[in-house]
Write a protein that holds these residues in place. Structure first.
Motif, PDB file in Angstrom:
ATOM      1  N   ASN A 191      -0.293   1.027  -8.773  1.00 24.12           N
ATOM      2  CA  ASN A 191       0.516   2.161  -8.329  1.00 24.12           C
ATOM      3  C   ASN A 191      -0.203   3.033  -7.297  1.00 24.12           C
ATOM      4  OD1 ASN A 191       2.786   1.543  -9.800  1.00 24.12           O
ATOM      5  ND2 ASN A 191       2.130   2.689 -11.604  1.00 24.12           N
ATOM      6  N   LYS A 192      -1.465   2.697  -6.997  1.00 25.87           N
ATOM      7  CA  LYS A 192      -2.198   3.406  -5.960  1.00 25.87           C
ATOM      8  C   LYS A 192      -2.016   2.762  -4.587  1.00 25.87           C
ATOM      9  CE  LYS A 192      -5.794   5.349  -8.949  1.00 25.87           C
ATOM     10  NZ  LYS A 192      -7.249   5.498  -9.190  1.00 25.87           N
ATOM     11  N   TYR A 193      -1.207   1.727  -4.526  1.00 23.90           N
ATOM     12  CA  TYR A 193      -1.039   0.982  -3.279  1.00 23.90           C
ATOM     13  C   TYR A 193       0.374   1.117  -2.730  1.00 23.90           C
ATOM     14  CZ  TYR A 193      -5.454  -1.059  -4.748  1.00 23.90           C
ATOM     15  OH  TYR A 193      -6.752  -1.226  -5.147  1.00 23.90           O
TER      16      TYR A 193
ATOM     17  N   ALA B  69       3.731  -1.782  -7.224  1.00 21.52           N
ATOM     18  CA  ALA B  69       3.658  -0.787  -6.156  1.00 21.52           C
ATOM     19  C   ALA B  69       5.052  -0.460  -5.637  1.00 21.52           C
ATOM     20  CB  ALA B  69       2.766  -1.302  -5.027  1.00 21.52           C
ATOM     21  N   LYS B  70       5.171   0.696  -4.988  1.00 22.39           N
ATOM     22  CA  LYS B  70       6.466   1.218  -4.580  1.00 22.39           C
ATOM     23  C   LYS B  70       6.544   1.413  -3.061  1.00 22.39           C
ATOM     24  CE  LYS B  70       7.592   1.834  -8.945  1.00 22.39           C
ATOM     25  NZ  LYS B  70       8.590   0.937  -9.605  1.00 22.39           N
TER      26      LYS B  70
ATOM     27  N   VAL C 121       0.327   7.256  -2.017  1.00 11.64           N
ATOM     28  CA  VAL C 121       0.656   6.461  -0.835  1.00 11.64           C
ATOM     29  C   VAL C 121      -0.625   6.084  -0.097  1.00 11.64           C
ATOM     30  CG1 VAL C 121       1.741   6.563   1.453  1.00 11.64           C
ATOM     31  CG2 VAL C 121       2.958   7.419  -0.564  1.00 11.64           C
ATOM     32  N   ARG C 122      -0.729   4.808   0.264  1.00 12.00           N
ATOM     33  CA  ARG C 122      -1.884   4.337   1.034  1.00 12.00           C
ATOM     34  C   ARG C 122      -1.569   4.109   2.504  1.00 12.00           C
ATOM     35  NH1 ARG C 122      -6.069   1.722  -1.617  1.00 12.00           N
ATOM     36  NH2 ARG C 122      -6.895   1.402   0.485  1.00 12.00           N
ATOM     37  N   LEU C 123      -0.321   3.722   2.813  1.00  9.44           N
ATOM     38  CA  LEU C 123       0.071   3.437   4.190  1.00  9.44           C
ATOM     39  C   LEU C 123       1.327   4.220   4.547  1.00  9.44           C
ATOM     40  CD1 LEU C 123      -0.329  -0.455   4.578  1.00  9.44           C
ATOM     41  CD2 LEU C 123      -1.786   1.318   5.555  1.00  9.44           C
TER      42      LEU C 123
ATOM     43  N   GLU D 230      -5.188  -5.823   5.740  1.00 11.48           N
ATOM     44  CA  GLU D 230      -6.243  -5.151   6.500  1.00 11.48           C
ATOM     45  C   GLU D 230      -6.567  -3.774   5.939  1.00 11.48           C
ATOM     46  OE1 GLU D 230      -7.548  -4.282  11.118  1.00 11.48           O
ATOM     47  OE2 GLU D 230      -5.421  -4.627  10.680  1.00 11.48           O
ATOM     48  N   TYR D 231      -5.538  -2.975   5.639  1.00 11.75           N
ATOM     49  CA  TYR D 231      -5.774  -1.572   5.297  1.00 11.75           C
ATOM     50  C   TYR D 231      -5.861  -1.300   3.805  1.00 11.75           C
ATOM     51  CZ  TYR D 231      -5.249  -0.449  10.181  1.00 11.75           C
ATOM     52  OH  TYR D 231      -5.433  -0.392  11.536  1.00 11.75           O
ATOM     53  N   ILE D 232      -5.287  -2.171   2.984  1.00 13.45           N
ATOM     54  CA  ILE D 232      -5.387  -1.990   1.530  1.00 13.45           C
ATOM     55  C   ILE D 232      -6.438  -2.909   0.938  1.00 13.45           C
ATOM     56  CG2 ILE D 232      -4.157  -2.212  -0.669  1.00 13.45           C
ATOM     57  CD1 ILE D 232      -1.650  -1.239   0.694  1.00 13.45           C
ATOM     58  N   GLU D 233      -6.494  -4.154   1.411  1.00 13.46           N
ATOM     59  CA  GLU D 233      -7.407  -5.131   0.820  1.00 13.46           C
ATOM     60  C   GLU D 233      -8.700  -5.298   1.611  1.00 13.46           C
ATOM     61  OE1 GLU D 233      -5.002  -8.629   0.368  1.00 13.46           O
ATOM     62  OE2 GLU D 233      -3.885  -7.767  -1.323  1.00 13.46           O
TER      63      GLU D 233
END
Length: 326
Positions: free
Chosen positions: A7-9, A37-38, A82-84, A296-299
């Motif tokens: 849920n952090k992604y 994830a949402k 939200v991460r992105l 790229e940005y999460i993993e």
């Protein structure tokens, strides 16, 4: 991976409006990586934005010109892990670029280039200078008081093909057009010799291009492609050579060019530093930019140049609807 960690992604799409297909593509790819994830959306009026009804949750935000816009958006992102953040419209790009580092400090990446590049894209006069610096031909610019006919006029900061003029004779050059200080005047490209393309390009966080997909604009409606075809042609290697490294550019940009396949002449028209309205064609051809962003940005993965997409993929758009009951 625990549900709590997944849920952090989450991903958020701004000014979601009608970008239903883009939302579905991000949702599909995110669920493949993180099923819990949402996908969230924001809009000025979510209840009247079709994409907001199809996201996992939507939030109202003030206009991007409001002094409260950034604080509201940042609060929503922090409260919902939200991460992105994926921008979708031209008018929000400068504001988001100016505040990108403020979000980055909170572990939130906004998929927008640096301020300088956004400024270049938002002013077509600067865009033409950039094309020239890159060795890409521009339409010839005309003096409106010493015109050459036929010619074309458009606002230097316009979008969605509004306030454009095809001027064939002196009688078409009205006082209203002449007095519009935002219009730039240029040669009219012969569409019997040139095809119009929008090229979707993905840039990694170091500003290197990793995917190039030319989309031939077969039919246009309200400034967006209505019928299109992904073409694996001369433009791929040409643009890889000319635009391989653009410092400060990240994520998806789309450029508009005219292309003459009889002599490989390319004329650069404009650059949009965001997902274009016709991006779904590139996605279904195999240009999976949402997956590339997640990896790229999460993993934290490195992205290689990808060219194994499906040539001659055709897109025919049609109207659909979202129904809800108040």
């Amino acid at each position: 991976m625990s549900d709590k960690l997944e849920n952090k992604y989450n991903i958020l799409i701004t000014s979601a409006g009608k970008r239903v297909e883009l939302l579905k593509e991000f949702k599909k790819e995110l669920k493949l990586h993180y099923p819990q994830a949402k996908i969230f959306t924001v809009d000025l009026n979510p209840i009247m934005a079709p994409a907001c009804h199809l996201s996992d949750k939507s939030f109202p935000v003030p206009r991007v010109t409001s002094a409260d816009y950034i604080d509201n958006l940042l609060r929503i992102c922090k409260d919902n892990n939200v991460r992105l953040v994926i921008p979708t419209i031209d008018t929000e790009l400068s504001c988001l670029a100016e505040n990108r580092l403020k979000f980055s400090e909170e572990g939130i990446e906004i998929m927008v280039p640096d301020v300088e590049f956004v400024s270049i894209c938002r002013d077509k006069r600067k865009t033409m200078n950039l094309f020239s610096d890159l060795g890409i031909r521009n339409p010839e610019i005309y003096d409106k008081y010493n015109p050459k006919f036929p010619m074309f006029a458009k606002p230097y900061d316009g979008s969605l093909s509004t306030n454009i003029h095809i001027i064939k004779t002196k009688n078409d050059l009205t006082d209203e057009i002449l007095s519009d200080e935002k219009l730039i005047f240029m040669e009219l490209v012969d569409k019997t010799k040139y095809s119009e393309f929008t090229v979707d390009m993905y840039y990694d966080k170091n500003g290197f291009v990793k995917s190039i997909i030319p989309r031939e604009r077969l039919e246009i409606r309200a400034g967006e492609v209505n019928k299109g075809a992904a073409r694996k042609n001369f433009l791929v290697e040409y643009l890889k050579d000319k635009m391989n490294h653009l410092p400060g550019v990240r994520g998806c940009i789309c450029i508009q060019v005219f292309y003459n396949n009889s002599n490989n002449d390319v004329i650069g028209i404009e650059i949009n530093p965001r997902f274009g309205g016709g991006y779904p064609l590139s996605y279904y051809a195999g240009g999976n930019f949402p997956q590339m962003m997640i990896e790229e940005y999460i993993e934290g993965k490195n992205i290689e140049f990808i060219n194994d997409w499906r040539d001659n993929t055709i897109m025919l758009r049609y109207d659909s609807q979202v129904i809800f009951y108040e």
